[in-house]
Design an enzyme around this catalytic site. Structure first.
Site, PDB file in Angstrom:
ATOM      1  N   ARG A   1      10.896  -8.058  17.967  1.00 25.28           N
ATOM      2  CA  ARG A   1      11.429  -9.424  18.027  1.00 25.28           C
ATOM      3  C   ARG A   1      10.606 -10.326  17.123  1.00 25.28           C
ATOM      4  NH1 ARG A   1       9.739  -8.657  23.638  1.00 25.28           N
ATOM      5  NH2 ARG A   1       7.623  -9.372  23.762  1.00 25.28           N
TER       6      ARG A   1
ATOM      7  N   HIS B   1      22.857   4.090  13.726  1.00 27.97           N
ATOM      8  CA  HIS B   1      23.841   4.821  14.524  1.00 27.97           C
ATOM      9  C   HIS B   1      24.038   4.097  15.851  1.00 27.97           C
ATOM     10  CE1 HIS B   1      20.587   6.245  17.097  1.00 27.97           C
ATOM     11  NE2 HIS B   1      19.928   6.515  15.987  1.00 27.97           N
TER      12      HIS B   1
ATOM     13  N   ASN C   1       0.828  -1.193   0.000  1.00 26.94           N
ATOM     14  CA  ASN C   1       0.000   0.000   0.000  1.00 26.94           C
ATOM     15  C   ASN C   1       0.872   1.257   0.000  1.00 26.94           C
ATOM     16  OD1 ASN C   1      -2.223   1.824   0.380  1.00 26.94           O
ATOM     17  ND2 ASN C   1      -3.341   0.205   1.427  1.00 26.94           N
TER      18      ASN C   1
END
Length: 191
Positions: A172, A120, A88
Site C-alpha cells: 500500500r 492473473h 543497482n
C-alpha cells in the site's frame, strides 16, 4: 592508475554481455540510460529514460552474472525512469497494463522488483487470465531510497524523500519523508 585499469577491464568484460541483451531487447525505448550492467527491454509498450539514468553498480553483488529486466508487456503499458536515478544490479520492473513511474534521483538496491499487475486472477478458472481492470499504476516519487530485495506491488505510490528498508514488501502507498519496512511494509518513522 590501478582504478582506471580496473574500470577499463570491467567495461571490457561487460561490453559483450550488454550487447547480447541489447540484441535480445524488442521494446520501444526513449532515451539512453548509462548501462554498467546488461538490460533486457521487452514488450509491446514503451520504456522511457529521462535524462541521465544509470543501471548497474560495480562493485556490488551479481554485477557480472546478472542483468536488469524491464518489460512493458502490452501496448498501453509504460515504464518511465527519471533523471539522476541509479539502479543497482538485477532490477525487475514489469508493467503489464498500466504504468510504472520512477521519479528523479531515486536510488534502487539489488534485486528490487516492481509490478503494476497481479498477472492473473485468483479464481481457478481465471488463473491464466490477466485483466486490465485488476492492474493499477505504480509511482515512486523523487529522491526515494529503495533498499535491496524490496518488492513494490500494483497501485502503490511511494512518497518523495522516503526510504524503504531491505526485504520489504510494499502493498500500500507510503507518505512522503518516512522510513518504511516490513512484510507488509509500514511506516517506522518520520524523516
Amino acid at each position: 592508475m590501478r582504478a582506471r585499469l580496473v574500470a577499463r577491464l570491467v567495461a571490457a568484460a561487460q561490453a559483450p554481455r550488454i550487447l547480447k541483451y541489447r540484441l535480445l531487447s524488442d521494446c520501444r525505448m526513449l532515451g539512453r540510460p548509462e548501462l554498467l550492467q546488461p538490460v533486457q527491454l521487452t514488450g509491446r509498450g514503451e520504456i522511457c529514460f529521462e535524462g541521465r539514468v544509470k543501471i548497474g553498480v560495480f562493485p556490488s553483488p551479481y554485477f557480472f552474472n546478472g542483468y536488469a529486466y524491464l518489460e512493458a508487456r502490452n501496448p498501453g503499458a509504460r515504464i518511465s525512469i527519471g533523471d539522476g536515478t541509479w539502479i543497482n544490479n538485477n532490477f525487475v520492473a514489469i508493467s503489464e497494463h498500466k504504468s510504472i513511474t520512477i521519479g528523479k534521483n531515486v536510488l534502487i538496491g539489488t534485486f528490487v522488483e516492481i509490478f503494476d499487475s497481479n498477472f492473473h486472477g485468483l479464481e481457478p478458472e481465471r488463473r491464466r487470465v490477466s485483466s486490465p481492470d485488476e492492474a493499477a499504476a505504480v509511482v515512486v516519487e523523487d529522491n526515494v531510497f529503495i533498499g535491496s530485495n524490496v518488492k513494490i506491488l500494483r497501485g502503490v505510490t511511494v512518497g518523495r524523500d522516503s526510504v524503504i528498508a531491505n526485504g520489504s514488501l510494499v502493498t500500500r502507498s507510503l507518505p512522503p519523508r518516512v522510513v518504511a519496512g516490513g512484510n507488509p511494509a509500514r511506516v517506522l518513522k518520520q524523516l
